[in-house]
Design a protein around this motif. Structure first.
Motif, PDB file in Angstrom:
ATOM      1  N   PHE A  19     -32.409  15.377 -48.411  1.00 25.82           N
ATOM      2  CA  PHE A  19     -32.510  14.960 -47.014  1.00 25.82           C
ATOM      3  C   PHE A  19     -31.656  15.885 -46.140  1.00 25.82           C
ATOM      4  CE2 PHE A  19     -33.187  11.275 -49.705  1.00 25.82           C
ATOM      5  CZ  PHE A  19     -34.347  10.722 -49.174  1.00 25.82           C
ATOM      6  N   PRO A  20     -32.146  17.118 -45.907  1.00 26.69           N
ATOM      7  CA  PRO A  20     -31.387  18.061 -45.078  1.00 26.69           C
ATOM      8  C   PRO A  20     -31.527  17.732 -43.593  1.00 26.69           C
ATOM      9  CG  PRO A  20     -33.440  19.062 -45.771  1.00 26.69           C
ATOM     10  CD  PRO A  20     -33.383  17.713 -46.436  1.00 26.69           C
ATOM     11  N   ASP A  21     -30.494  18.013 -42.838  1.00 25.52           N
ATOM     12  CA  ASP A  21     -30.568  17.923 -41.379  1.00 25.52           C
ATOM     13  C   ASP A  21     -29.571  18.909 -40.795  1.00 25.52           C
ATOM     14  OD1 ASP A  21     -28.031  16.721 -41.531  1.00 25.52           O
ATOM     15  OD2 ASP A  21     -28.819  14.695 -41.358  1.00 25.52           O
ATOM     16  N   ASP A  22     -29.319  18.823 -39.488  1.00 23.56           N
ATOM     17  CA  ASP A  22     -28.460  19.813 -38.858  1.00 23.56           C
ATOM     18  C   ASP A  22     -26.991  19.685 -39.271  1.00 23.56           C
ATOM     19  OD1 ASP A  22     -27.972  17.448 -37.557  1.00 23.56           O
ATOM     20  OD2 ASP A  22     -28.445  18.190 -35.540  1.00 23.56           O
ATOM     21  N   ARG A  23     -26.657  18.622 -39.979  1.00 24.82           N
ATOM     22  CA  ARG A  23     -25.290  18.457 -40.486  1.00 24.82           C
ATOM     23  C   ARG A  23     -25.090  19.085 -41.854  1.00 24.82           C
ATOM     24  NH1 ARG A  23     -25.148  12.184 -40.713  1.00 24.82           N
ATOM     25  NH2 ARG A  23     -27.190  12.732 -41.608  1.00 24.82           N
ATOM     26  N   GLY A  24     -26.202  19.245 -42.596  1.00 24.93           N
ATOM     27  CA  GLY A  24     -26.109  19.728 -43.965  1.00 24.93           C
ATOM     28  C   GLY A  24     -27.210  19.135 -44.814  1.00 24.93           C
ATOM     29  N   ASN A  25     -26.827  18.536 -45.949  1.00 18.53           N
ATOM     30  CA  ASN A  25     -27.828  18.020 -46.883  1.00 18.53           C
ATOM     31  C   ASN A  25     -27.270  16.784 -47.587  1.00 18.53           C
ATOM     32  OD1 ASN A  25     -30.216  17.866 -48.306  1.00 18.53           O
ATOM     33  ND2 ASN A  25     -29.745  19.548 -49.711  1.00 18.53           N
ATOM     34  N   PHE A  26     -28.190  15.920 -48.024  1.00 12.58           N
ATOM     35  CA  PHE A  26     -27.806  14.739 -48.788  1.00 12.58           C
ATOM     36  C   PHE A  26     -28.817  14.530 -49.898  1.00 12.58           C
ATOM     37  CE2 PHE A  26     -28.241  10.259 -49.870  1.00 12.58           C
ATOM     38  CZ  PHE A  26     -26.927   9.905 -50.120  1.00 12.58           C
ATOM     39  N   LEU A  27     -28.323  14.114 -51.071  1.00 17.08           N
ATOM     40  CA  LEU A  27     -29.198  13.790 -52.187  1.00 17.08           C
ATOM     41  C   LEU A  27     -28.446  12.880 -53.148  1.00 17.08           C
ATOM     42  CD1 LEU A  27     -28.281  15.653 -54.928  1.00 17.08           C
ATOM     43  CD2 LEU A  27     -29.106  17.446 -53.394  1.00 17.08           C
ATOM     44  N   VAL A  28     -29.202  12.194 -53.988  1.00 20.28           N
ATOM     45  CA  VAL A  28     -28.638  11.364 -55.055  1.00 20.28           C
ATOM     46  C   VAL A  28     -28.904  12.084 -56.368  1.00 20.28           C
ATOM     47  CG1 VAL A  28     -28.758   9.138 -56.246  1.00 20.28           C
ATOM     48  CG2 VAL A  28     -29.004   9.246 -53.752  1.00 20.28           C
ATOM     49  N   TRP A  29     -27.853  12.583 -57.027  1.00 20.68           N
ATOM     50  CA  TRP A  29     -28.081  13.381 -58.236  1.00 20.68           C
ATOM     51  C   TRP A  29     -28.153  12.537 -59.504  1.00 20.68           C
ATOM     52  CZ3 TRP A  29     -24.664  14.247 -62.391  1.00 20.68           C
ATOM     53  CH2 TRP A  29     -23.342  13.846 -62.205  1.00 20.68           C
ATOM     54  N   TYR A  30     -27.686  11.296 -59.431  1.00 15.84           N
ATOM     55  CA  TYR A  30     -27.894  10.357 -60.535  1.00 15.84           C
ATOM     56  C   TYR A  30     -28.245   8.996 -59.954  1.00 15.84           C
ATOM     57  CZ  TYR A  30     -27.228   7.155 -64.399  1.00 15.84           C
ATOM     58  OH  TYR A  30     -27.440   6.179 -65.345  1.00 15.84           O
ATOM     59  N   ASP A  31     -29.385   8.446 -60.373  1.00 15.37           N
ATOM     60  CA  ASP A  31     -29.864   7.154 -59.901  1.00 15.37           C
ATOM     61  C   ASP A  31     -30.121   6.289 -61.129  1.00 15.37           C
ATOM     62  OD1 ASP A  31     -31.374   4.973 -59.047  1.00 15.37           O
ATOM     63  OD2 ASP A  31     -32.394   6.113 -57.490  1.00 15.37           O
ATOM     64  N   ALA A  32     -29.298   5.253 -61.327  1.00 16.19           N
ATOM     65  CA  ALA A  32     -29.408   4.415 -62.519  1.00 16.19           C
ATOM     66  C   ALA A  32     -30.786   3.771 -62.637  1.00 16.19           C
ATOM     67  CB  ALA A  32     -28.321   3.347 -62.512  1.00 16.19           C
ATOM     68  N   GLU A  33     -31.364   3.352 -61.506  1.00 16.40           N
ATOM     69  CA  GLU A  33     -32.678   2.709 -61.549  1.00 16.40           C
ATOM     70  C   GLU A  33     -33.752   3.687 -62.001  1.00 16.40           C
ATOM     71  OE1 GLU A  33     -35.771   0.322 -58.595  1.00 16.40           O
ATOM     72  OE2 GLU A  33     -33.681   0.574 -58.022  1.00 16.40           O
ATOM     73  N   ALA A  34     -33.716   4.916 -61.487  1.00 13.13           N
ATOM     74  CA  ALA A  34     -34.688   5.928 -61.905  1.00 13.13           C
ATOM     75  C   ALA A  34     -34.505   6.267 -63.379  1.00 13.13           C
ATOM     76  CB  ALA A  34     -34.532   7.184 -61.050  1.00 13.13           C
ATOM     77  N   PHE A  35     -33.265   6.274 -63.830  1.00 17.10           N
ATOM     78  CA  PHE A  35     -32.972   6.567 -65.233  1.00 17.10           C
ATOM     79  C   PHE A  35     -33.561   5.481 -66.132  1.00 17.10           C
ATOM     80  CE2 PHE A  35     -30.529   6.751 -69.097  1.00 17.10           C
ATOM     81  CZ  PHE A  35     -30.305   8.100 -69.306  1.00 17.10           C
ATOM     82  N   VAL A  36     -33.341   4.220 -65.773  1.00 21.39           N
ATOM     83  CA  VAL A  36     -33.872   3.110 -66.563  1.00 21.39           C
ATOM     84  C   VAL A  36     -35.395   3.124 -66.563  1.00 21.39           C
ATOM     85  CG1 VAL A  36     -34.045   0.596 -66.713  1.00 21.39           C
ATOM     86  CG2 VAL A  36     -31.835   1.660 -66.226  1.00 21.39           C
ATOM     87  N   ASP A  37     -35.997   3.410 -65.419  1.00 23.69           N
ATOM     88  CA  ASP A  37     -37.455   3.476 -65.343  1.00 23.69           C
ATOM     89  C   ASP A  37     -38.010   4.539 -66.289  1.00 23.69           C
ATOM     90  OD1 ASP A  37     -37.523   1.475 -63.460  1.00 23.69           O
ATOM     91  OD2 ASP A  37     -37.733   2.822 -61.740  1.00 23.69           O
ATOM     92  N   ALA A  38     -37.297   5.661 -66.425  1.00 21.48           N
ATOM     93  CA  ALA A  38     -37.775   6.768 -67.249  1.00 21.48           C
ATOM     94  C   ALA A  38     -37.511   6.537 -68.734  1.00 21.48           C
ATOM     95  CB  ALA A  38     -37.125   8.070 -66.798  1.00 21.48           C
ATOM     96  N   LEU A  39     -36.303   6.095 -69.075  1.00 25.62           N
ATOM     97  CA  LEU A  39     -35.906   6.035 -70.477  1.00 25.62           C
ATOM     98  C   LEU A  39     -35.876   4.633 -71.065  1.00 25.62           C
ATOM     99  CD1 LEU A  39     -34.439   8.834 -69.349  1.00 25.62           C
ATOM    100  CD2 LEU A  39     -33.499   8.757 -71.643  1.00 25.62           C
TER     101      LEU A  39
END
Length: 207
Positions: A19-39
């Motif tokens: 989520f980049p904008d004029d301030r910089g960038n934001f992201l979630v590099w580890y998401d427990a819910e996405a991890f559980v959904d995958a594994l």
């Protein structure tokens, strides 16, 4: 976050939405819910590690006895590196094969490698940072290593970099020597261990 299992079973690539904008960038590099959904289970966080490496530094190939092993979720918050996962599980259909994924601050990819898989990387830039979550604490008596330049593994390290290794990594035994000594993990035992994780059992490291 997009999760994809790679060609070696138990190796997953996670690509976060940015989520980049004029301030910089934001992201979630580890998401427990996405991890559980995958594994199918939540990763146990027993230790988080942080390393800084000069260009050309190679670390690995490392793994820990299973059970309990040491799964890793690897991320590069600065610089760039090639992350290498080697299937060392005897009996695995992909035994001896490897995956190489570039981790950097452009795509912000992360890699998860299951217990029993070997791990190594090479730093492509000075001051490259690797941050990684570990499912179990470091246990020296359970830790093993195989030579990153072993001809049987034939890992394609960049030829335009001067490799820098620790004495321990440089003097590591070959895959054949480690296999003959009975130090490699069993694919079937690893699969049984993964099932306990999906069943919700918490691994316990015994002395």
């Amino acid at each position: 976050m997009k999760a994809t299992e790679l060609s070696i079973p138990g190796v997953w690539e996670f690509v976060p939405q940015q989520f980049p904008d004029d301030r910089g960038n934001f992201l979630v590099w580890y998401d427990a819910e996405a991890f559980v959904d995958a594994l199918g289970f939540e990763m146990t966080v027993a230790q988080t590690n942080h390393s800084v490496s000069h260009q050309g530094v190679i670390r690995g190939v490392h793994w820990a006895d299973v059970p309990v092993g040491q799964a890793k979720y690897v991320y590069c918050p600065r610089g760039a590196l090639l992350d290498v996962v080697v299937d060392l599980r005897v009996g695995s259909p992909t035994f001896g094969q490897h995956e190489i994924v570039r981790l950097d601050t452009t795509e912000h990819r992360a890699i998860y490698l299951s217990e029993g898989l070997g791990h190594a990387f090479v730093s492509l830039e000075d001051d490259t940072v690797m941050t990684y979550i570990c499912s179990a604490r470091y246990a020296p008596t359970r830790e093993h290593i195989v030579n990153v330049f072993d001809e049987e593994l034939a890992l394609p390290w960049p030829t335009d970099l001067t490799p820098i290794l620790s004495d321990r990594d440089a003097k590591a035994p070959s895959l054949a020597e480690v296999k003959a000594a009975g130090r490699l993990p069993s694919y079937d035992e690893c699969q049984r261990f993964y099932e306990t994780l999906r069943a919700g059992e918490k691994p316990v490291l015994k002395s």
